[in-house]
Design a protein around this motif. Structure first.
Motif, PDB file in Angstrom:
ATOM      1  N   PHE A   1       0.665  -1.289  -0.064  1.00 22.92           N
ATOM      2  CA  PHE A   1       0.023   0.096  -0.180  1.00 22.92           C
ATOM      3  C   PHE A   1       1.039   1.353  -0.033  1.00 22.92           C
ATOM      4  O   PHE A   1       0.678   2.313  -0.768  1.00 22.92           O
ATOM      5  CB  PHE A   1      -1.123   0.240   1.249  1.00 22.92           C
ATOM      6  CG  PHE A   1      -1.866   1.207   0.987  1.00 22.92           C
ATOM      7  CD1 PHE A   1      -3.008   1.070   0.301  1.00 22.92           C
ATOM      8  CD2 PHE A   1      -1.703   2.344   1.964  1.00 22.92           C
ATOM      9  CE1 PHE A   1      -3.720   2.128   0.135  1.00 22.92           C
ATOM     10  CE2 PHE A   1      -2.582   3.508   1.701  1.00 22.92           C
ATOM     11  CZ  PHE A   1      -3.643   3.424   0.776  1.00 22.92           C
ATOM     12  N   ASP A   2       1.971   1.253   0.750  1.00 21.96           N
ATOM     13  CA  ASP A   2       2.842   2.630   0.711  1.00 21.96           C
ATOM     14  C   ASP A   2       3.185   2.697  -0.367  1.00 21.96           C
ATOM     15  O   ASP A   2       3.431   3.890  -0.849  1.00 21.96           O
ATOM     16  CB  ASP A   2       3.857   2.683   2.076  1.00 21.96           C
ATOM     17  CG  ASP A   2       4.649   1.529   2.062  1.00 21.96           C
ATOM     18  OD1 ASP A   2       4.423   0.394   1.540  1.00 21.96           O
ATOM     19  OD2 ASP A   2       5.845   1.826   2.686  1.00 21.96           O
ATOM     20  N   GLY A   3       3.742   1.776  -1.119  1.00 24.95           N
ATOM     21  CA  GLY A   3       4.501   1.710  -2.594  1.00 24.95           C
ATOM     22  C   GLY A   3       3.525   2.297  -3.494  1.00 24.95           C
ATOM     23  O   GLY A   3       3.664   3.012  -4.253  1.00 24.95           O
TER      24      GLY A   3
ATOM     25  N   SER B   1       6.593  11.935  -1.343  1.00 28.34           N
ATOM     26  CA  SER B   1       6.461  10.845  -0.648  1.00 28.34           C
ATOM     27  C   SER B   1       5.777  11.088   0.579  1.00 28.34           C
ATOM     28  O   SER B   1       6.198  11.838   1.438  1.00 28.34           O
ATOM     29  CB  SER B   1       7.492   9.538  -0.769  1.00 28.34           C
ATOM     30  OG  SER B   1       8.311   9.954  -0.119  1.00 28.34           O
ATOM     31  N   LEU B   2       5.038  10.001   1.274  1.00 30.71           N
ATOM     32  CA  LEU B   2       4.468   9.883   2.617  1.00 30.71           C
ATOM     33  C   LEU B   2       5.425   9.008   3.303  1.00 30.71           C
ATOM     34  O   LEU B   2       5.846   8.104   2.656  1.00 30.71           O
ATOM     35  CB  LEU B   2       3.130   9.843   2.706  1.00 30.71           C
ATOM     36  CG  LEU B   2       1.986  10.870   1.930  1.00 30.71           C
ATOM     37  CD1 LEU B   2       0.823  10.198   2.064  1.00 30.71           C
ATOM     38  CD2 LEU B   2       2.192  12.256   2.670  1.00 30.71           C
ATOM     39  N   ASN B   3       5.519   9.041   4.606  1.00 28.05           N
ATOM     40  CA  ASN B   3       6.080   8.178   5.584  1.00 28.05           C
ATOM     41  C   ASN B   3       4.940   7.570   6.472  1.00 28.05           C
ATOM     42  O   ASN B   3       3.971   8.187   6.996  1.00 28.05           O
ATOM     43  CB  ASN B   3       6.900   8.799   6.354  1.00 28.05           C
ATOM     44  CG  ASN B   3       8.074   9.604   5.657  1.00 28.05           C
ATOM     45  OD1 ASN B   3       9.047   8.955   4.860  1.00 28.05           O
ATOM     46  ND2 ASN B   3       8.197  10.792   5.846  1.00 28.05           N
ATOM     47  N   PHE B   4       5.050   6.223   6.577  1.00 20.80           N
ATOM     48  CA  PHE B   4       4.040   5.529   7.561  1.00 20.80           C
ATOM     49  C   PHE B   4       4.178   6.077   8.882  1.00 20.80           C
ATOM     50  O   PHE B   4       5.576   6.189   9.318  1.00 20.80           O
ATOM     51  CB  PHE B   4       4.456   4.118   7.414  1.00 20.80           C
ATOM     52  CG  PHE B   4       3.586   3.293   8.501  1.00 20.80           C
ATOM     53  CD1 PHE B   4       2.199   2.953   8.246  1.00 20.80           C
ATOM     54  CD2 PHE B   4       4.319   2.973   9.782  1.00 20.80           C
ATOM     55  CE1 PHE B   4       1.423   2.027   9.329  1.00 20.80           C
ATOM     56  CE2 PHE B   4       3.461   2.216  10.546  1.00 20.80           C
ATOM     57  CZ  PHE B   4       2.110   1.984  10.566  1.00 20.80           C
TER      58      PHE B   4
ATOM     59  N   GLU C   1      -6.408  -3.622  -1.110  1.00 23.52           N
ATOM     60  CA  GLU C   1      -5.687  -2.290  -0.885  1.00 23.52           C
ATOM     61  C   GLU C   1      -5.751  -1.667  -2.123  1.00 23.52           C
ATOM     62  O   GLU C   1      -5.831  -0.185  -2.341  1.00 23.52           O
ATOM     63  CB  GLU C   1      -4.352  -2.456  -0.265  1.00 23.52           C
ATOM     64  CG  GLU C   1      -4.330  -2.938   1.099  1.00 23.52           C
ATOM     65  CD  GLU C   1      -3.018  -3.137   1.764  1.00 23.52           C
ATOM     66  OE1 GLU C   1      -1.843  -2.919   1.121  1.00 23.52           O
ATOM     67  OE2 GLU C   1      -3.199  -3.076   3.113  1.00 23.52           O
ATOM     68  N   GLU C   2      -5.437  -2.266  -2.945  1.00 25.06           N
ATOM     69  CA  GLU C   2      -5.399  -1.754  -4.521  1.00 25.06           C
ATOM     70  C   GLU C   2      -6.496  -1.185  -4.908  1.00 25.06           C
ATOM     71  O   GLU C   2      -6.698  -0.231  -5.607  1.00 25.06           O
ATOM     72  CB  GLU C   2      -4.783  -2.805  -5.661  1.00 25.06           C
ATOM     73  CG  GLU C   2      -4.835  -2.073  -7.023  1.00 25.06           C
ATOM     74  CD  GLU C   2      -3.846  -2.995  -8.026  1.00 25.06           C
ATOM     75  OE1 GLU C   2      -3.377  -2.366  -8.940  1.00 25.06           O
ATOM     76  OE2 GLU C   2      -3.590  -4.116  -7.638  1.00 25.06           O
TER      77      GLU C   2
END
Length: 170
Positions: A50-52, A65-68, A124-125
């Motif tokens: 999901f993060d990718g 980009s975002l960080n978890f 998730e996709e």
């Protein structure tokens, strides 16, 4: 049937309110989210986690980009569990809380936050595709004011609830 709700706490859209202003966040509901083309890979070796996938959406839209963040994950999980227990898709917790309040309870001292919620998406996709193809949700997905995120889920089948939380800390 799949349902999604998006909540903005800080955004560039006209008429959007919230983000700690005391006026309360605006909620937008879409009961029939358009299905669109699958999220495409901007480069080989694309990370399908999901993060990718989320960071791929950001990259495709010229955003960073975002960080978890584990604190956001706890807030998101609490809300997904709560929606499942209530049996409804909502941004308001059973205790009357909004995402900003739930995030702060987890120790995340936000300056801005956002939340997307959905019900019924099995992967998730699929849920990210739904959010990408909805202008309000996509505004949260690619909002340059956000630095961190977390996704959580609770339930199964048509009662699978997902919460995606975004934030930036002081």
């Amino acid at each position: 049937m799949k349902y999604v709700v998006t909540l903005f706490a800080s955004c560039a859209l006209a008429g959007c309110i919230g983000g700690g202003s005391g006026s309360g966040p605006q909620t937008t509901m879409n009961n029939a989210l358009p299905s669109g083309a699958p999220i495409s890979s901007p480069h080989q070796g694309y990370d399908r986690s999901f993060d990718g996938m989320l960071n791929g959406v950001l990259l495709q839209n010229g955003a960073g980009s975002l960080n978890f963040d584990a604190r956001l994950a706890r807030a998101a999980q609490t809300h997904s569990n709560d929606m499942l227990a209530m049996g409804r898709l909502t941004h308001t917790g059973s205790d009357g809380s909004n995402a900003g309040q739930r995030i702060r309870r987890e120790g995340y001292d936000w300056i801005t936050w956002g939340e997307n919620v959905a019900r019924g998406y099995q992967t998730e996709e699929a849920v990210l595709n739904g959010w990408v193809n909805s202008p309000g949700h996509q505004a949260n997905n690619i909002n340059p004011a956000f630095e961190d995120f977390a996704l959580a889920k609770a339930g199964s089948g048509s009662n699978l609830y997902r919460t995606l939380v975004f934030g930036t800390e002081r």
